[in-house]
Design a protein around this motif. Structure first.
Motif, mmCIF file in Angstrom:
data_model
loop_
_atom_site.group_PDB
_atom_site.id
_atom_site.type_symbol
_atom_site.label_atom_id
_atom_site.label_comp_id
_atom_site.label_asym_id
_atom_site.label_seq_id
_atom_site.Cartn_x
_atom_site.Cartn_y
_atom_site.Cartn_z
ATOM 1 N N ARG A 138 0.838 -1.196 0.000
ATOM 2 C CA ARG A 138 0.000 0.000 0.000
ATOM 3 C C ARG A 138 0.881 1.258 0.000
ATOM 4 O O ARG A 138 0.408 2.356 0.282
ATOM 5 N N GLY A 177 -6.638 0.417 5.972
ATOM 6 C CA GLY A 177 -7.851 -0.142 6.567
ATOM 7 C C GLY A 177 -7.678 -0.362 8.057
ATOM 8 O O GLY A 177 -6.763 0.182 8.694
ATOM 9 N N GLY A 178 -8.552 -1.205 8.598
ATOM 10 C CA GLY A 178 -8.546 -1.473 10.034
ATOM 11 C C GLY A 178 -7.238 -2.065 10.515
ATOM 12 O O GLY A 178 -6.845 -1.861 11.670
ATOM 13 N N SER A 179 -6.540 -2.791 9.634
ATOM 14 C CA SER A 179 -5.277 -3.412 10.053
ATOM 15 C C SER A 179 -4.240 -2.344 10.363
ATOM 16 O O SER A 179 -3.533 -2.426 11.378
ATOM 17 N N THR A 199 -12.867 4.211 17.333
ATOM 18 C CA THR A 199 -13.129 3.453 18.569
ATOM 19 C C THR A 199 -11.895 3.427 19.477
ATOM 20 O O THR A 199 -10.762 3.507 18.996
ATOM 21 N N HIS A 245 -5.410 -8.370 12.121
ATOM 22 C CA HIS A 245 -5.524 -8.795 13.524
ATOM 23 C C HIS A 245 -4.334 -8.348 14.386
ATOM 24 O O HIS A 245 -4.079 -8.896 15.459
ATOM 25 N N THR A 277 -9.051 4.063 4.750
ATOM 26 C CA THR A 277 -9.376 3.840 3.333
ATOM 27 C C THR A 277 -10.335 2.667 3.149
ATOM 28 O O THR A 277 -10.597 2.246 2.035
ATOM 29 N N THR A 278 -10.836 2.103 4.254
ATOM 30 C CA THR A 278 -11.896 1.085 4.179
ATOM 31 C C THR A 278 -13.030 1.579 5.073
ATOM 32 O O THR A 278 -12.987 2.698 5.591
ATOM 33 N N VAL A 295 -10.919 0.819 20.943
ATOM 34 C CA VAL A 295 -10.758 -0.628 21.122
ATOM 35 C C VAL A 295 -9.603 -1.136 20.261
ATOM 36 O O VAL A 295 -9.447 -0.715 19.114
ATOM 37 N N LYS A 329 -6.336 -14.070 20.078
ATOM 38 C CA LYS A 329 -6.696 -12.671 19.895
ATOM 39 C C LYS A 329 -7.279 -12.135 21.203
ATOM 40 O O LYS A 329 -8.195 -12.733 21.771
HETATM 41 P P1 NAD Z 1 -7.639 -4.364 6.183
HETATM 42 O O1 NAD Z 1 -7.131 -3.158 6.853
HETATM 43 O O2 NAD Z 1 -6.861 -5.606 6.404
HETATM 44 O O3 NAD Z 1 -7.735 -4.031 4.634
HETATM 45 C C1 NAD Z 1 -8.277 -4.992 3.753
HETATM 46 C C2 NAD Z 1 -7.503 -4.991 2.433
HETATM 47 O O4 NAD Z 1 -7.793 -3.800 1.730
HETATM 48 C C3 NAD Z 1 -6.012 -4.996 2.620
HETATM 49 O O5 NAD Z 1 -5.440 -5.903 1.683
HETATM 50 C C4 NAD Z 1 -5.587 -3.583 2.268
HETATM 51 O O6 NAD Z 1 -4.280 -3.520 1.749
HETATM 52 C C5 NAD Z 1 -6.613 -3.212 1.236
HETATM 53 N N1 NAD Z 1 -6.892 -1.798 1.096
HETATM 54 C C6 NAD Z 1 -7.178 -0.929 2.089
HETATM 55 N N2 NAD Z 1 -7.448 0.296 1.567
HETATM 56 C C7 NAD Z 1 -7.312 0.181 0.226
HETATM 57 C C8 NAD Z 1 -7.495 1.097 -0.863
HETATM 58 N N3 NAD Z 1 -7.884 2.348 -0.664
HETATM 59 N N4 NAD Z 1 -7.294 0.639 -2.118
HETATM 60 C C9 NAD Z 1 -6.960 -0.644 -2.328
HETATM 61 N N5 NAD Z 1 -6.783 -1.555 -1.338
HETATM 62 C C10 NAD Z 1 -6.972 -1.149 -0.084
HETATM 63 O O7 NAD Z 1 -9.127 -4.726 6.532
HETATM 64 P P2 NAD Z 1 -10.286 -3.937 7.291
HETATM 65 O O8 NAD Z 1 -11.479 -4.730 7.053
HETATM 66 O O9 NAD Z 1 -10.281 -2.506 6.957
HETATM 67 O O10 NAD Z 1 -9.874 -4.045 8.813
HETATM 68 C C11 NAD Z 1 -9.827 -5.304 9.456
HETATM 69 C C12 NAD Z 1 -9.024 -5.226 10.715
HETATM 70 O O11 NAD Z 1 -9.459 -4.146 11.512
HETATM 71 C C13 NAD Z 1 -9.155 -6.461 11.564
HETATM 72 O O12 NAD Z 1 -7.955 -6.736 12.185
HETATM 73 C C14 NAD Z 1 -10.208 -6.061 12.594
HETATM 74 O O13 NAD Z 1 -10.115 -6.800 13.780
HETATM 75 C C15 NAD Z 1 -9.872 -4.622 12.788
HETATM 76 N N6 NAD Z 1 -11.023 -3.835 13.227
HETATM 77 C C16 NAD Z 1 -10.944 -3.248 14.451
HETATM 78 C C17 NAD Z 1 -11.956 -2.473 14.913
HETATM 79 C C18 NAD Z 1 -11.845 -1.823 16.259
HETATM 80 O O14 NAD Z 1 -12.682 -0.999 16.630
HETATM 81 N N7 NAD Z 1 -10.829 -2.130 17.007
HETATM 82 C C19 NAD Z 1 -13.090 -2.276 14.132
HETATM 83 C C20 NAD Z 1 -13.173 -2.868 12.871
HETATM 84 C C21 NAD Z 1 -12.107 -3.638 12.432
#
Ligand code: NAD
Length: 663
Positions: free
Chosen positions: A62, A113-115, A144, A87, A136-137, A146, A155
């Motif tokens: 990214r 994203g969330g990661s 949060t 995670h 970006t997701t 959390v 986890k």
């Molecule tokens: P992610 O961050 O893993 O992203 C998913 C995929 O999308 C990745 O391959 C990333 O490289 C790709 N990506 C992200 N933005 C992009 C863009 N603009 N263009 C192209 N590709 C892009 O997934 P997620 O669903 O956003 O987040 C999941 C993680 O967040 C998990 O670990 C989850 O436990 C955590 N989460 C935590 C909370 C909290 O409040 N603590 C809430 C929701 C999710």
């Protein structure tokens, strides 16, 4: 009647549901910037937090996506770490921590994203550094407090104010390239936060409002993003939904759905957002019997007839995953997953049972549609074509009305899964209404009346001027150009009935009399019929035109109007019968008051104490024409009359002032 939660007319106040009576609401403090191109503000935001040396975080591959942030940070960029992983594994955090310390970073900026957000949170909780997150997701993690981390395959989740990012920059432009499959899964992840917030034990009106708004936005924008991923408006709608849904997750506790996804992700390695996508309709179907009212609100926000299957259909049409099998879970793991998810009690609206949860997971594993049946096919392409066919309508208002009508009609057809036979019945109904309509019998007006549309349009058009007499519908029995009548005359022309002396004044809103106003009056006879319904009558009766005198006044004799059934020999009568509705109108006198320089007033005066005035329990006027201010005294009298007419027995007096508005 201004009492909280009480609303109603007449004597019996009706209670309307007002939601939870007591609640606790804590807002999570964060500064949020939303828009397109907002990433350009990142340097300003870092400096606002006192930062001068930024560690920029992103996910693998990214790096290019981080370029706009890099550029905007300029000399504040001290170091980068692009190894964020799903995670939030602790070993990744430790590597990033070394980079942070090596470069003496004093602020964290995360794009992804969330990661990636998770990594920023994990570093912040260890160093207390401020965070600026550019999501970006649609995961919602950025708002949060959390953090979920994994260590040795386990986890664990913790919550702390230090985890909450200080600033969030939502930049729609950075989401345009998010691949459709990730967009779908991530949007449903957001939807899950909103859904579970609505039946959370901590539910409160603020979070409810955000949740319903998020659900509406996701349901309308996700299909548009699937068709055109770079649709900026739809992307902005989704991103705003993500923010709102994230606030729901931050504001109240989640239930069964989040627990199941946590278990499946943490113990079986299933992908986060995709697991949410598969499980959500099934978790909703499990909880639905315990929270029917909540599901109805969700269904309404989705624009679906049923919430769990509505969510399933949304996912299926968007091409999202629908089965745990396709995510790689072995069928043999289902009992174990059910056991883990029910091992420790947690709040959920419906009791969790091992067999119940295993059945839920089995349905999700197979990808069965909740509630069975087939999915309603997506007709958005067809709606789009019909709407586009009105593109060149020259009159903009006509274009607006036609395109909205088509959208709503198509929605009605799909939401109710309308059959061909049902639609044919509707066409036949309209054809019969057309056949029976003549110059003096207007079945379409009657239809509009019994559906309350005439009253709705009347209120919108005529009841926006405070201080004037309320309006009421014209009704189907008005005839243009009624016969002129003299003051003091009798418009009943000897018809039987209780004599009624009408003495009314027309004034403006400052009580200044309005002379020379044209006042048309019409009403039913003692049996409840209008003259146009009685073909044997010789000419118009119980209808007349007056002009107000110099004092804005007019007086005449007539008879007390009676309640009457609206015509029931046509399709509208059969519709009421099929619905078990009565056909009666409350007794009333019609007035149409016009004078150049004033707003025209069409209204009705209802006889206080008469039947069909009480709209509770389905006993109100069948065309919904009654307003409290229009229920007036028709005072019973005996003996001497105002003009010396001799009457044996009772007569009535109607004394009323109409207030009309100057133009
Ligand atoms: P992610 O961050 O893993 O992203 C998913 C995929 O999308 C990745 O391959 C990333 O490289 C790709 N990506 C992200 N933005 C992009 C863009 N603009 N263009 C192209 N590709 C892009 O997934 P997620 O669903 O956003 O987040 C999941 C993680 O967040 C998990 O670990 C989850 O436990 C955590 N989460 C935590 C909370 C909290 O409040 N603590 C809430 C929701 C999710």
């Amino acid at each position: 009647m201004a009492d909280f939660g009480l609303a109603g007319t007449n004597d019996v106040p009706r209670r309307i549901p007002v939601g939870p009576r007591s609640f606790v609401y804590s807002a999570n403090p964060a500064r949020v910037l939303f828009g397109a191109g907002t990433v350009a503000k990142v340097r300003e935001e870092v400096e606002r937090l006192g930062g001068a040396r930024v560690l920029l975080l992103s996910g693998p591959s990214r790096g290019a996506a981080a370029h706009p942030v890099r550029e905007a940070l300029g000399p504040l960029l001290a170091a980068e770490f692009d190894g964020a992983a799903t995670h939030t594994p602790v070993e990744v955090t430790e590597r990033a921590l070394r980079v942070l310390r090596e470069h003496g970073a004093d602020c964290l900026v995360a794009i992804g994203g969330g990661s990636t957000t998770g990594l920023a949170k994990a570093l912040a909780v260890r160093t207390d550094l401020p965070q600026v997150v550019v999501p970006t997701t649609y995961s919602g993690s950025e708002v949060t407090p959390v953090l979920g981390e994994t260590e040795h395959g386990r986890k664990t989740t913790r919550s702390s104010p230090a985890i909450q990012p200080e600033t969030v920059i939502y930049d729609v432009a950075l989401t345009l390239g998010l691949p459709v499959p990730i967009s779908v899964a991530s949007a449903i992840n957001a939807l899950a936060h909103a859904v579970e917030a609505l039946y959370s034990p901590q539910a409160n009106p603020v979070v409810d409002g955000m949740a319903l708004d998020a659900i509406t936005r996701i349901a309308r924008s996700l299909p548009a993003v699937v068709v055109e991923p770079s649709d900026v408006d739809a992307r902005a709608d989704l991103l705003q939904a993500a923010w709102l849904a994230g606030n729901c997750l931050a504001g109240v506790g989640m239930g069964l759905h989040h627990k199941l996804c946590h278990t499946l992700g943490g113990s079986f390695g299933l992908p986060h957002a995709e697991t949410h996508t598969v499980v959500l309709p099934h978790a909703m179907a499990y909880n639905a019997p315990a929270v029917g009212a909540v599901m109805a609100r969700i269904a309404a926000a989705l624009g679906a007839s049923d919430a769990p299957s509505g969510v399933y259909d949304l996912i299926e049409r968007a091409g999202g995953p629908t089965s745990l099998r396709e995510l790689g879970l072995a069928e043999a793991d289902l009992p174990g997953a059910a056991g883990l998810a029910t091992a420790r009690p947690y709040p959920n609206p419906r009791e969790l049972t091992g067999p119940g949860i295993e059945a839920l997971l089995r349905d999700a594993w197979h990808g069965r549609r909740p509630g069975g049946g087939r999915a309603v096919p997506d007709l958005s392409w067809l709606t789009g074509q019909v709407v586009a066919s009105f593109e060149n309508t020259p009159d903009p208002r006509l274009k607006e009305l036609l395109t909205d009508l088509v959208r709503r009609l198509h929605h009605y057809v799909t939401a109710n899964d309308l059959t061909q036979a049902e639609w044919q019945r509707a066409i036949d109904f309209l054809a019969r209404a057309g056949h029976i309509t003549t110059d003096t019998r207007q079945e379409f007006v009657l239809l509009s009346d019994v559906l309350g549309v005439s009253s709705a349009v009347d209120v919108l058009t005529n009841s926006r001027t405070p201080g004037t007499t309320p309006s009421a519908v014209l009704g189907p029995f008005y005839v243009e150009g009624p016969p002129a009548a003299e003051h003091g005359g009798d418009i009943a022309k000897g018809l039987p009935g209780t004599p009624l002396w009408v003495d009314v004044r027309i004034t403006d809103t400052e009580d200044v009399p309005v002379p020379g106003a044209v006042v048309d009056v019409w009403q039913s006879n003692e049996d409840g019929y209008y003259d146009v319904q009685l073909p044997d009558l010789d000419g118009p009766v119980l209808r007349a035109r007056f002009h107000t005198d110099a004092d804005g006044r007019l007086r005449f004799w007539t008879i007390l109007p009676s309640e009457y059934p609206i015509p029931d020999d046509g399709p509208v009568g059969r519709l009421l019968a099929a619905a078990g509705r009565h056909q009666m109108r409350a007794p009333h006198l019609h007035f149409l008051i016009a004078r150049p320089g004033y707003h025209r007033l069409i209204t009705q005066l209802f006889v206080r104490g008469g039947p069909y005035l009480d709209s509770s329990a389905g006993l109100g006027d069948t065309v919904f024409g009654v307003k409290d201010e229009l229920i007036v005294d028709f005072v019973p009298r005996q003996g001497a009359t105002p003009d010396g007419r001799v009457i044996e027995g009772e007569w009535r007096l109607l004394d009323f002032t109409f207030r009309i508005q100057r133009d």
